[in-house]
Design a protein around this motif. Sequence first.
Motif, PDB file in Angstrom:
ATOM      1  N   SER A 127      33.007  34.642  48.679  1.00 20.91           N
ATOM      2  CA  SER A 127      32.944  35.880  47.885  1.00 20.91           C
ATOM      3  C   SER A 127      32.731  37.081  48.799  1.00 20.91           C
ATOM      4  O   SER A 127      33.359  38.135  48.629  1.00 20.91           O
TER       5      SER A 127
ATOM      6  N   LYS B  60      38.256  31.267  46.187  1.00 21.49           N
ATOM      7  CA  LYS B  60      36.896  31.513  45.695  1.00 21.49           C
ATOM      8  C   LYS B  60      36.749  31.066  44.247  1.00 21.49           C
ATOM      9  O   LYS B  60      35.789  30.384  43.876  1.00 21.49           O
TER      10      LYS B  60
ATOM     11  N   SER C 163      37.847  43.554  50.840  1.00 22.24           N
ATOM     12  CA  SER C 163      38.602  44.134  49.736  1.00 22.24           C
ATOM     13  C   SER C 163      38.090  45.536  49.413  1.00 22.24           C
ATOM     14  O   SER C 163      38.871  46.479  49.227  1.00 22.24           O
TER      15      SER C 163
ATOM     16  N   LEU D 246      42.287  34.693  49.162  1.00 18.49           N
ATOM     17  CA  LEU D 246      40.850  34.449  49.215  1.00 18.49           C
ATOM     18  C   LEU D 246      40.236  34.408  47.823  1.00 18.49           C
ATOM     19  O   LEU D 246      39.350  33.592  47.538  1.00 18.49           O
ATOM     20  N   ASP D 247      40.722  35.277  46.930  1.00 24.14           N
ATOM     21  CA  ASP D 247      40.186  35.307  45.567  1.00 24.14           C
ATOM     22  C   ASP D 247      40.530  34.024  44.815  1.00 24.14           C
ATOM     23  O   ASP D 247      39.705  33.501  44.045  1.00 24.14           O
TER      24      ASP D 247
ATOM     25  N   THR E 255      35.827  37.760  50.560  1.00 14.37           N
ATOM     26  CA  THR E 255      36.841  38.334  49.677  1.00 14.37           C
ATOM     27  C   THR E 255      36.540  39.783  49.339  1.00 14.37           C
ATOM     28  O   THR E 255      37.375  40.677  49.534  1.00 14.37           O
TER      29      THR E 255
ATOM     30  N   THR F 256      43.949  40.526  49.604  1.00 11.68           N
ATOM     31  CA  THR F 256      42.841  39.588  49.390  1.00 11.68           C
ATOM     32  C   THR F 256      43.111  38.519  48.327  1.00 11.68           C
ATOM     33  O   THR F 256      42.235  37.719  48.026  1.00 11.68           O
TER      34      THR F 256
END
Length: 337
Positions: A192, A266, A199, A262-263, A195, A259
């Motif tokens: 997180s 996550k 971001s 990565l999201d 991310t 991003t």
Amino acid sequence: MNFGTSEEESTQEIHIPADINWEMLDKSKFFVLGAALFSGVSGALYPAVLMKTRQQVCRSQGSCIKGAFTLVRHEGLKGLYRGFGTSLMGTIPARALYMTALEVTKSNVGSAALSLGFTEAKASAAANAVGGLTAAMAAQLVWTPVDVVSQRLMVQGSSGLRCCNYVNGFDAFRKIVRADGVKGLYRGFGISILTYAPSNAVWWASYSVAQSMVWGGIGCYVCKKGEDNGNTVKPDSKTVMAVQGVSAAVAGSVSALITMPLDTIKTRLQVLDGEDSNGRRGPSIGQTVRNLVREGGWTACYRGFGPRCASMSMSATTMITTYEFLKRLSAKNHDGF
């Protein structure tokens, strides 16, 4: 703040209201009005966040719009607001922490950058980037547990997904803590940070740069059009808000694109980890990536990109105009735009 035009023969400038820093704000008004305004904005954008989350955890890719209609047909409009109460309860303190860290950092970094000889534009971009980075890291202390609980409520009933059944946010909180302890509420905390920190840094820096470019373009347009009402053009409040909105939408799209993988990772870590009834630990980050690639190639990392990009752009536009409006309402000796 002034943005001169590029025409050498003109000294005309665009004069926009100066930024309101932390010291200029009435803090009590800032937090009370902020809680009310951002709660309304969060409610309006929540369905897009829910659909993005459901797409990210589904094993197969489907239409977001079709999924939304199916959900509404089976559960009514309330289906689009699963976990909203939990999200809202956590968002208010998280947002307060975020805004405090953002404004304090921006004020200090901006002053330091100017004292080091940076131009106003570069100092603003640096202050916005560092402020966004710091604010995101601070707010994740609250946002991560809220995400873990609310996202598990969001995805209940998704086809092909095995997960616990939760009655409400409190029930989800209790079951997660009982199964995994407090650390269960911080599943995906590291990812997180990875991310949201970059971001937010990208978003605030892009926003600052986009604003400068848009105002510069407006200055050139006004000059070429020959609207000379003196050496300074002062735009009205509607123009200021329109520029802020356009700049925010551009920044939101850029941030979402960079991003998104990565999201997705996550979200899967937070939602799918610990879903088995036998208590088996969920996949690691590496296993999650391999599972995504196996399911749909590298493009699987961009599942839910459409709703996330739309959500971030709409959220950015709405949030920044609301945020700037909030700051002007909360300014000491408030006199409007």
